[in-house]
Design an enzyme around this catalytic site. Structure first.
Site, PDB file in Angstrom:
ATOM      1  N   GLU A 595       0.840  -1.189   0.000  1.00  0.00           N
ATOM      2  CA  GLU A 595       0.000   0.000   0.000  1.00  0.00           C
ATOM      3  C   GLU A 595       0.871   1.232   0.000  1.00  0.00           C
ATOM      4  OE1 GLU A 595      -2.882  -0.030   3.050  1.00  0.00           O
ATOM      5  OE2 GLU A 595      -4.157   1.496   2.142  1.00  0.00           O
ATOM      6  N   LYS A 615      -4.386 -16.898 -10.221  1.00  0.00           N
ATOM      7  CA  LYS A 615      -3.936 -15.970  -9.188  1.00  0.00           C
ATOM      8  C   LYS A 615      -3.331 -14.741  -9.851  1.00  0.00           C
ATOM      9  CE  LYS A 615      -1.588 -16.046  -4.710  1.00  0.00           C
ATOM     10  NZ  LYS A 615      -0.733 -16.851  -3.809  1.00  0.00           N
ATOM     11  N   ASP A 723      11.254   5.219 -16.045  1.00  0.00           N
ATOM     12  CA  ASP A 723      11.266   4.933 -14.598  1.00  0.00           C
ATOM     13  C   ASP A 723      11.861   3.555 -14.351  1.00  0.00           C
ATOM     14  OD1 ASP A 723      10.948   5.344 -11.925  1.00  0.00           O
ATOM     15  OD2 ASP A 723       8.802   4.930 -11.884  1.00  0.00           O
TER      16      ASP A 723
END
EC number: 2.7.10.1
Length: 999
Positions: A595, A615, A723
């Protein structure tokens, strides 16, 4: 009297004079007895010791003593023992005598120095140990301790000698002694070795593009300093005025090969570096010795010997094939392959045909000429098709079956026909019998005898060449009755014939009418279903119609389009995402994996079409603090990944829209689940977690190759990542690295650069120097970030540029500073890293070149089978591991390492009475002294793993400060100790690797 009485007189008078001198000195020095004579302060002594022993054992003093009283003052290197004699007189403080402080000498010279102290006789078994730069010198045989006892005190002199000093002998030497649990330390003696300049970095051979600028670096150290550098090109000096070391020579470009070297000058003389050759890259020479290794009906295996590569590695080769038949159209077939292994099997060729074959290879500059053409032929093969139009007739009069056919097309015969093979199977009353017949090449018909009546005969025909038997035709069946006869059976491949056009037109007309009728009925039924949704429309004719309910027609868009539109994103982005939107009911969300400030990553399960569950990882946004622009950028990343298909680039599984509790649609991006998470966290865990895991150098290089493959794919598709970092690379279950996180990526539609037009948060320490200055990004900007990512992998997750703040990065890079070579990093690997950080983007290699260089380096390393093959040894560098998840696991590595082979016990041993230091022995492995770690908190890792963790947190690691290339280094920093940045770059920062600034 002759010479004989002279020694006798000396023997009688000298002891008396000596005792008198000692008595006078003791009377003058009271109450602080000192050692009489000039020994303590002298650099070299010629006095003959009265007693030279390893330690003064067996001497029983007549005084009583007690330990040091608590609270009694003592400082530094002074110990104040409290001694009680018969008369209760306190003893003076003990300290080493002053000695020479600084010794300067030339390399390979001999040196001898000492320290001395006077100790009361009540202290027995006193020893003096020698220490250098905080490390105890053990096992050195050139350290000698001498004892001079007297009535009350014993003078101890510890001398240390080095027969031939080297630069590594530079440092601070001190003596230590422990008395009554108090440590006495002498004044330091500094040894400075001077000599000719010593190169720490010499120029390296390079292959450069013609008329392209490049840099050469030369660095040498003294002492004495300063060291001046002259550059030499082809035996001629380049610079008339010397430059201080280190020196970087910028060559604007070359048109032909040249040899460079550098000269290092100081007050002691001059040292010349090795001469390095700078080669000019050129077009490679054509391959030679093209030969045929094997030939079949439809393929040819060839091999070749590559020509001169033009000082640039081969990228790939092209095989050109054309038919040698003069009647052919002369078209050339081209087959591309990799440069290695100089073998290629040409497929999809015709059988029994002649071909001309040539090979050409390319490097960074261009394609070579085609090799000399060679002639090759394919062999004869079996036919690829069966005979056509097989028909069967029954001739009852002769009791035979007549068979007719057409031969296969010439191009599909794959050889010269030698005949046909007929298979006829007779079936009657459950009994089956197969017979074979052979027919000559000129035949197109055959006659076989009836074997059984009231039976079925099945006929198949195959063409035959010298290469083999071709496929059989479709079976044709004919029934042989007991009475009567059948004169014809349909063929397996009927010949085309004419049909009645009237029948064709009538059939088409009937078909159209039937299709229209079906459509009309289906529309009528659908309309009735809608109209009767709220009532019954099929009432009796005589009933009165009160209310007629008709379902309201909706002109809304589909739910998917409406949800995307409600997000407020552009119409173009909606069209891109329309085909990847997944029904929310197919996705089940699980626990949160991570998070951040703007969103989170959750574990999920996606239901597949076949009913199985996959999954996945689901990226979500926090809509409370997200702007409309950030939502569009979040979905743009998904649209960017939609078209990617490469094993080293993460792929998009889909986009899902969910209504939040506030009634606001929330976008979610569905990605493959990566078991081991991001690469940066994995590397940190391997180095900082309890019980660090060893990752071999070969595995680290494999990580770099995977990233280079992924970035090569993106670069070839004109995508800029912007990035690239270890934190944005993910690890699959099979330890394959995937490039991920395309939040800042851009598609280049024209030109080869992208200029950032607005302020955004950017990862400063991974950005190229030209991007920091002008906000201009090219694929070479991603190459710079790839070099920093390689450095992260080599250091196993360390933060780049430690001690440099974000706002200082541009000035730091502008002054020529770059990331230093990590410990245990191969020189070849660091050269590849450093090439990514060249100031001019045109000088940086492409991702294709980087991939080839890394693959070549990986191939040169041995396979990791046992601990003897391990190149890297985990040194357990000190770095904070706070914030790492508890209970995390790492991928198992197929490597068993004995901890005893990684690190030996560093536990200090008990004090010994004889202090020796073995220095510069003539034997090859006994010429240096041994440095003791000097930390009491280290334990043997094999017997106490927990103690090793404690030592890592609380003690200084052995070798934590080391000397590389003449400069002191520290594990905690990749900057040289004692070196300073420019005046405006004097502050360190504590930012993490994700540091960002507004650009």
């Amino acid at each position: 009297m002759g010479p004989a009485p002279l020694p006798l007189l000396l023997g009688l008078f000298l002891p008396a004079l000596w005792r008198r001198a000692i008595t006078e000195a003791r009377e003058e020095a009271k109450p602080y007895p000192l050692f009489p004579g000039p020994f303590p302060g002298s650099l070299q002594t010629d006095h003959t010791p009265l007693l030279s022993l390893p330690h003064a054992s067996g001497y029983q003093p007549a005084l009583m003593f007690s330990p040091t009283q608590p609270g009694r003052p003592h400082t530094g290197n002074v110990a104040i023992p409290q001694v009680t004699s018969v008369e209760s007189k306190p003893l003076p403080p003990l300290a080493f005598k002053h000695t020479v402080g600084h010794i300067i000498l030339s390399e390979h010279k001999g040196v001898k120095f000492n320290c001395s102290i006077s100790v009361p006789n009540i202290y027995q078994d006193t020893t003096i140990s020698w220490w250098k730069d905080g490390k105890e010198l053990l096992g050195a045989h050139h350290a000698i301790t001498q004892f001079y006892p007297d009535d009350e005190v014993t003078a101890i002199i510890a001398s240390f000698s080095i027969t031939s000093v080297q630069r590594s002998d530079n440092g601070s030497y001190i003596c230590k002694m422990k008395i009554n649990n108090e440590e006495i330390v002498s004044d330091p003696i500094y040894i400075e070795v001077q000599g000719l300049p010593h190169f720490t970095k010499q120029p390296e051979s390079m292959n450069v593009t013609r008329n392209t600028a490049f840099n050469l670096t030369c660095q040498a150290v003294g002492p004495p300093e300063p060291v001046n550098i002259f550059w030499v090109q082809n035996s001629s000096r380049v610079n008339e005025q010397p430059e201080k070391s280190p020196s970087v020579l910028t060559v604007p470009g070359l048109t032909e090969m040249a040899v460079f070297s550098c000269e290092a000058h100081n007050d002691k003389g001059l040292t010349v570096s090795k001469g390095v050759q700078i080669n000019i890259k050129a077009i490679p020479s054509p391959p030679t010795e093209v030969s045929i290794r094997n030939s079949t009906a439809h393929s040819i295996l060839i091999s070749w010997v590559p020509g001169f590569d033009g000082y640039s590695p081969f990228r790939n080769c092209s095989i050109q094939v054309k038919e040698a038949d003069p009647l052919s159209n002369g078209s050339v077939m081209i087959f591309n392959t990799s440069a290695l292994p100089h073998l290629y099997q040409i497929k999809q060729l015709q059988a029994l045909a002649n071909y001309s074959i040539g090979v050409s290879c390319m490097n960074e500059i261009g394609w070579s000429a085609v090799s000399p053409w060679i002639l090759a032929s394919t062999t004869e093969g079996a036919p690829s098709v069966a005979p056509l139009n097989v028909t069967v007739f029954l001739n009852e009069s002769s009791d035979n079956v007549d068979i007719r056919w057409m031969k296969p097309p010439t191009k599909q015969q794959d050889g010269e026909l030698v005949g046909y093979r007929i298979s006829h199977v007779w079936q009657s009353a459950g009994i089956s019998k197969e017979l074979l017949e052979e027919v000559g090449q000129n035949g197109s018909r055959a006659r076989i005898s009836v074997q059984v009546h009231n039976a079925t005969c099945t006929v198949r025909i195959a063409a035959v060449t010298r290469g083999g038997v071709g496929p059989f035709s479709d079976p044709v069946k004919i029934f042989i009755p007991a009475h009567g006869w059948v004169d014809y059976a349909p063929s397996s491949t009927p010949a085309p014939g004419n049909a009645d056009p009237v029948l064709i037109i009538f059939g088409c007309f009937c078909g159209f009418i039937l299709i229209g009728l079906i459509l009309y009925i289906s529309l009528a039924i659908r309309k009735r279903v809608q109209e009767t949704k709220f009532g019954n429309a099929f009432t009796e004719e005589d009933s009165e119609l009160v209310v007629n309910y008709i379902a309201k027609k909706s002109f809304c868009r589909r739910a998917i389009e409406l949800t995307l539109h409600s997000l407020g994103v552009s119409e173009e982005l909606q069209n891109k995402l329309e085909d990847v939107v997944i029904d929310r009911n197919l996705l089940i969300l699980g626990k949160i994996l991570g998070e951040g400030e703007f969103g989170s990553v959750m574990e999920g399960n996606l239901k597949q079409e076949d009913g199985t569950s996959l999954k996945v990882a689901v990226k979500t946004m926090k809509l409370d603090n997200s702007s409309q622009r950030e939502i569009e950028e979040f979905l743009s990343e998904a649209a960017c990944m939609k078209d990617f298909s490469h094993p080293n680039v993460i792929r998009l599984l889909g986009v899902c829209i969910e209504m939040s509790s506030q009634g606001i649609p929330k976008p979610m991006v569905i990605l493959p689940f990566m078991k081991y998470g991001d690469l940066h966290t994995y590397l940190l865990y391997s180095r900082l977690e309890t019980g660090p895991k060893h990752i071999p150098l070969q595995t680290l290089l494999k990580f770099m190759v995977d990233i280079a493959l992924g970035m090569e794919y993106l670069s070839n598709r004109n995508f800029l990542h912007r990035d690239l970092a270890a934190r944005n690379c993910m690890l699959r279950d099979d330890m394959t690295v995937c490039v991920a996180d395309f939040g800042l990526s851009k598609k280049i539609y024209s030109g080869d650069y992208y200029r950032q037009g607005r302020i955004a948060k950017m990862p400063v320490k991974w950005i190229a120097i030209e991007s920091l200055a002008d906000r201009v990004y090219t694929s070479k900007s991603d190459v710079w970030a790839f070099g920093v990512t390689m450095w992260e992998i080599a250091t196993r997750g360390m933060t780049p540029y430690p001690g440099v703040q974000n706002h200082e990065m541009y000035d730091y890079l502008l002054h020529g500073h770059r990331l230093k070579q990590p410990e245990d990093c191969l020189d070849e690997l660091y050269e590849i890293m450093y090439s990514c950080w060249r100031t001019d983007p045109l000088d940086r290699p492409t991702f294709s070149v980087l991939r080839l260089q890394l693959e070549k380096l990986l191939e040169s390393l041995p396979d990791v089978r046992n601990q003897a093959d391990v190149i890297y040894v985990n040194t357990q560098l000190l770095e904070s591991s706070e914030g790492l998840a508890q209970g995390s696991t790492l991928a198992p590595l197929d490597l068993n390492i004995d901890p005893d082979s990684i690190i030996a016990s560093c536990t200090p041993r008990a004090a010994i009475s004889v202090v020796t230091a073995e220095v510069h022995d003539s034997k090859p492995h006994e010429g240096r002294y041994i440095l003791n770690g000097g930390s009491e908190e280290w334990e043997d890792l094999t017997s106490a793993p927990s103690a090793a963790v404690t030592a890592e947190k609380n003690s200084v690691l052995p070798g934590e400060r080391l000397v590389r290339n003449g400069v002191s280094w520290s594990h905690s920093s990749m900057l040289p100790l004692g070196s300073s940045l420019p005046d405006e770059l004097l502050f360190a920062d504590d930012s993490s690797e994700g540091s960002e600034v507004l650009m």
